[in-house]
Design an enzyme around this catalytic site. Sequence first.
Site, PDB file in Angstrom:
ATOM      1  N   HIS A 238       0.892  -1.167   0.000  1.00  0.00           N
ATOM      2  CA  HIS A 238       0.000   0.000   0.000  1.00  0.00           C
ATOM      3  C   HIS A 238       0.923   1.207   0.000  1.00  0.00           C
ATOM      4  O   HIS A 238       1.772   1.335   0.887  1.00  0.00           O
ATOM      5  CB  HIS A 238      -0.903  -0.005   1.231  1.00  0.00           C
ATOM      6  CG  HIS A 238      -1.975   1.032   1.204  1.00  0.00           C
ATOM      7  ND1 HIS A 238      -2.938   1.136   2.201  1.00  0.00           N
ATOM      8  CD2 HIS A 238      -2.265   2.015   0.307  1.00  0.00           C
ATOM      9  CE1 HIS A 238      -3.758   2.128   1.921  1.00  0.00           C
ATOM     10  NE2 HIS A 238      -3.355   2.687   0.779  1.00  0.00           N
ATOM     11  N   LEU A 239       0.785   2.086  -0.972  1.00  0.00           N
ATOM     12  CA  LEU A 239       1.769   3.130  -1.223  1.00  0.00           C
ATOM     13  C   LEU A 239       2.089   3.929   0.038  1.00  0.00           C
ATOM     14  O   LEU A 239       1.199   4.497   0.671  1.00  0.00           O
ATOM     15  CB  LEU A 239       1.280   4.069  -2.325  1.00  0.00           C
ATOM     16  CG  LEU A 239       2.234   5.222  -2.682  1.00  0.00           C
ATOM     17  CD1 LEU A 239       3.602   4.692  -3.098  1.00  0.00           C
ATOM     18  CD2 LEU A 239       1.629   6.093  -3.779  1.00  0.00           C
ATOM     19  N   HIS A 240       3.370   3.975   0.384  1.00  0.00           N
ATOM     20  CA  HIS A 240       3.817   4.742   1.534  1.00  0.00           C
ATOM     21  C   HIS A 240       5.300   5.070   1.403  1.00  0.00           C
ATOM     22  O   HIS A 240       6.073   4.352   0.761  1.00  0.00           O
ATOM     23  CB  HIS A 240       3.571   3.980   2.837  1.00  0.00           C
ATOM     24  CG  HIS A 240       4.365   2.711   2.967  1.00  0.00           C
ATOM     25  ND1 HIS A 240       4.061   1.562   2.251  1.00  0.00           N
ATOM     26  CD2 HIS A 240       5.450   2.400   3.723  1.00  0.00           C
ATOM     27  CE1 HIS A 240       4.918   0.601   2.560  1.00  0.00           C
ATOM     28  NE2 HIS A 240       5.777   1.087   3.444  1.00  0.00           N
ATOM     29  N   PHE A 241       5.670   6.177   2.008  1.00  0.00           N
ATOM     30  CA  PHE A 241       7.059   6.578   2.183  1.00  0.00           C
ATOM     31  C   PHE A 241       7.333   6.578   3.686  1.00  0.00           C
ATOM     32  O   PHE A 241       6.410   6.647   4.493  1.00  0.00           O
ATOM     33  CB  PHE A 241       7.310   7.968   1.605  1.00  0.00           C
ATOM     34  CG  PHE A 241       7.087   8.076   0.123  1.00  0.00           C
ATOM     35  CD1 PHE A 241       8.154   8.040  -0.762  1.00  0.00           C
ATOM     36  CD2 PHE A 241       5.805   8.229  -0.393  1.00  0.00           C
ATOM     37  CE1 PHE A 241       7.943   8.142  -2.130  1.00  0.00           C
ATOM     38  CE2 PHE A 241       5.577   8.332  -1.758  1.00  0.00           C
ATOM     39  CZ  PHE A 241       6.654   8.284  -2.637  1.00  0.00           C
TER      40      PHE A 241
END
Length: 438
Positions: A238-241
């Site tokens: 799940h898109l994350h930085f």
Amino acid sequence: MLTIKRIPTVLSNYQEDNSEREEAGCGRNCLGKCCLPVSNLSLYTFKKNQEGSCEDGVMNSFKEQSQPSFLKLLLEQWEDRMSRGLFRYDVTSCETKIIEGKYEFIAQLNEGRHLKKRPTEFRVDQVLQPFDDTKFNFTKVGQEEVLFRFELGNDRNSHFYPDAAVVAESCHSPNIIAINVSPIEYGHVLLIPRVLDCLPQSIDHDSFLLATYMAKEAADPYFRVGYNSLGAFATINHLHFQAYHLAIPFPIEKAPSQRIFTETGLQVRGIIVSQLLNYPVRGLVFEGGNSIQELSNAVSSACICLQNNNVPFNVLISGRGKRIFLLPQCYAEKQALGEVSQELRDTQVNPAVWEIGGHIVLKRTKDYEDASEAYVWRLLGEVSLSEERFQRVKAYILEAAGLQEPSAEVGNINQEEDSLHSQPPARAHQHLPQDCKV
């Protein structure tokens, strides 16, 4: 079946067996579509610059606190969550030392990060994988783990609103800054772009620009933002930085580099691309640009090229968003093929962006006490692409970033003498046995 046994890091207190949560529904004030659109959350809007922005600004109609310092606010909010007992351990009590040697690598003993984890599986040989809502994702996080939303404002100042309705001020999915409940350093947080859109872990231009703005807004050289692709030790699809503050230079930031000659676009756009020298991991450094958006777009274009060609990579955004390291890697691939020594495997260190940058998180006291520059060099040396493979990847990266003309002499981006990558580079493909999973 060729597999890697791995217990991933827990990033949220709600990262548990889904079967235990299904009956609970949305009764716990989560970040899902059931709760978030009707919630009030703190809102930080960052200033709009003359150079352009990533999207239309948020119209602000809420009661504002005094002009905020982003980093001061973030750390205050992080400490508040710590006082509430939301973290799995006290990272501020972890031992840290500088390893003697030329590079002054940073070692931390973090035994708490090795506890309270659950097994999971996803493939290491596919950088692009579809979002799977049956697995843990950040919509299942409770709102108590959120520090604030992070949105572009509609003027040239930054603002902080302690209590702002989500649905009233925005028609798009919110960008969330939340704690990492298994932190590796003081102030360790997650940036989750457009959380309700349920984006998989892959780079796009807008999300990468948002991460670059986050580094710029912190206005502190010791606040870095990092990204791990799938296959390069991202643990959640799940898109994350990730980001944290560590008041010491990273070894990679001190490493020498050599400017790369490029054929087109460089002088007009003001972007400088260099190659790391005398560092255990081969990589590229992007700097300059006429605007932060031009620099961000060049790097994100390169990242998109890598993920479309199934090359795992890590990104480190430093220098207040003005210096970005792009680091293709192959450690998980080597692990799956049994090419990593048992000595390194026994340390259970998965070298992701922070380790590659020179901040080595160790899980056993013995490894911490025995840590040496030679050990770090061996570990990170296994991360790096071979020189031949790196040169091919570099050519594709520069072309994708618009900094070099296409060359008919450049071969398949993943081609090697003992090629693990035999499919056309136009789409993601498998280079390990079909059942290879993490």
